[in-house]
Every structure is written in C-alpha cells, then in structure tokens.
Design an enzyme around this catalytic site. Sequence first.
Site, PDB file in Angstrom:
ATOM      1  CG  HIS A  52      -2.052  -0.816   0.948  1.00 26.96           C
ATOM      2  ND1 HIS A  52      -2.961  -1.435   2.147  1.00 26.96           N
ATOM      3  CD2 HIS A  52      -2.748  -1.285  -0.181  1.00 26.96           C
ATOM      4  CE1 HIS A  52      -4.015  -2.097   1.452  1.00 26.96           C
ATOM      5  NE2 HIS A  52      -3.875  -1.937   0.288  1.00 26.96           N
ATOM      6  CG  HIS A  64      -3.886  -5.066   5.290  1.00 31.26           C
ATOM      7  ND1 HIS A  64      -4.748  -4.213   6.112  1.00 31.26           N
ATOM      8  CD2 HIS A  64      -3.314  -4.225   4.515  1.00 31.26           C
ATOM      9  CE1 HIS A  64      -4.859  -3.154   5.507  1.00 31.26           C
ATOM     10  NE2 HIS A  64      -4.022  -2.793   4.948  1.00 31.26           N
ATOM     11  CG  ASP A  70      -0.212   3.696   4.066  1.00 28.48           C
ATOM     12  OD1 ASP A  70      -0.324   2.809   3.011  1.00 28.48           O
ATOM     13  OD2 ASP A  70      -0.710   3.622   5.290  1.00 28.48           O
TER      14      ASP A  70
END
Length: 305
Positions: free
Chosen positions: A65, A141, A67
């Site tokens: 991801h 996740h 970030d």
Amino acid sequence: MEITFLGTSAGLPTKERNTQSIAFNCLPEENKIWLFDVGEATQHRILHTGIKLGKVSHIFITHLHGDHIFGLPGLLTSRSFQGGKDKPLTIIGPKGISKFINTVLEISQSHLNYQITINEFNTDTDLNVDGFHIKALPLKHGILSVGYRITAPDIEGKLDVNKLKELGMEPGPLYQEVKANETFIYNNQTYQSKDFKGPKKKGKVITIFGDTMPCENELILAKDADVIVHETTYIEGDKNLANDYYHSHIDDVLSLMTEANVKRALFTHLSNRYEIEEIEEIEEEINKITHHKFNFVNDYETYQV
C-alpha cells in the site's frame, strides 16, 4: 537496540505525522540501520535525525500500500549522494516490490551507484541477517501484508572474575581473549571459555507488524515478544468497523498482548482523524483499565529495546 519512528500516521499524512516508516538501529556499535516501510517523504524525516542513509543496510517492506512504499524511490536515489556509494543495500518484501522499484527507476532514468538486492516472497520465510533471525508470516489485510519477528543473538554470559583469579589470572588483556574465544591458553593449559562465564542471556524478540486484522499468525509472531510494534488505526468506536477494513482496533491488540504474553507494545498507524491531544486522553483512559505496558507513538520518538 533502538526503534525510531519516522512516520506514524495511517493512510494520509497530517501536520504532525508522516506516513509509515520505522528505523531499527540493530547494531548500535556499528550504527547499522534497518528500515521497516518507507512511506512518502521518509527521506525528509531522516534529515531531522542522526540517521545516515549510507548506514541503511536493509529495508523491509510489510506490504505494498502506498503509505508504506511511496517514499522508497526517492530514498534510494538520494542514498547515492548521501554516503551510499558502493555500499550494498538489500530490500526484502512481498512479491511485487521488485517490479515497483525497477519500474520507477527505469522510467525516471535513475541510476544507483551501489548494488541493490531485492528478495521477494509470497509466503512464510525465514532469514538470517547480521546474526539476527527474522521470521516473516502473512497477516490478514486484503493484500499480502506480513509481520517480521526479529530475534536478536544471545548475549554471552559475564566473565566469572573470581574463577579466573583462582587460576592466577589477574584482570587485563587476557580477559578479552576469554570473552572472544571458545578456548584460551593460560600457563600452557587449554581451558573452555564457557566454564568461566555465566549463563547466556536470551536475545530479545521484537515483532513489527504490517497492517492487519486479528489472525492466527499474529500469535505466532508475537509469542513472548519483548516489544511489538502494531497498528492501531482505530483506538475507539466500533471494533467491527476496524475489522471490516482489515485493520485492528485497540481492543484487538490488547487481547493479543494478553494471549501472546507480550511485555510491551508500541502503537502506530494512527488514524488522521485523531489529534495528538485526543490520543493522549485516550491513552490515559486505557491505562486505567489495563495492566499492559504500551505507548501511542509520535514521529521522531525513539525507544530503547
């Protein structure tokens, strides 16, 4: 060993918090640094610390991801000009990290003046790095996200000075020989160094989790850990909402600490909807109802392990 938080926000940066990145000073005597995740502007954060990019030897990515990886291309190219020349770098992470790095470097026509090795995995993996054992397991996740369980080398027992003196050996350079070698010679006789040392001290265990909702592998990675670093994107409100988005609620992580016998937790990946003052108030309230040692961390904070 030291853990320094370079970014502690979830998803989006705030005025006080950058996106995710952690620096682990695993060998303080060598000032050797490992990074865990490299969120956007990590290199800017590093400029406000004593960390030198040339000392970063390994980068561990928990998942892909943005970030957690958008700061990686800039950091890699800056390393060429900030002490990294001819100093190899190893990047370890889930399958896809190699494509991400190579594509950005190729399109931007960036050239590194050091060797880079990328090790990808998509399942359980075990590594040995600088004497540390690292176990990575997949979490839950939505995309492949992993946690890294880092076990430091055992620490040699202290010299039994009284035993050495009984041999007639007084404090001096020979003591260092006993510490550094399996055997030593004194008065033409060979001795086993372990017979003149106390018991070894078990190496500490640090577990750094990627984003996840509760799952079985968390227990394996956290079992009897001295420190865990865990996301707590949701520190109040509906626990089901956190899990619906494949994230953890603070209650999930406190339960993990109990079940896995964790000594201390450092909570990061905090939602940008919380102001620092709000988090401090929530931390104070949680401390009233739990015996666990924990901290909600801020950018630039360093913790001794």
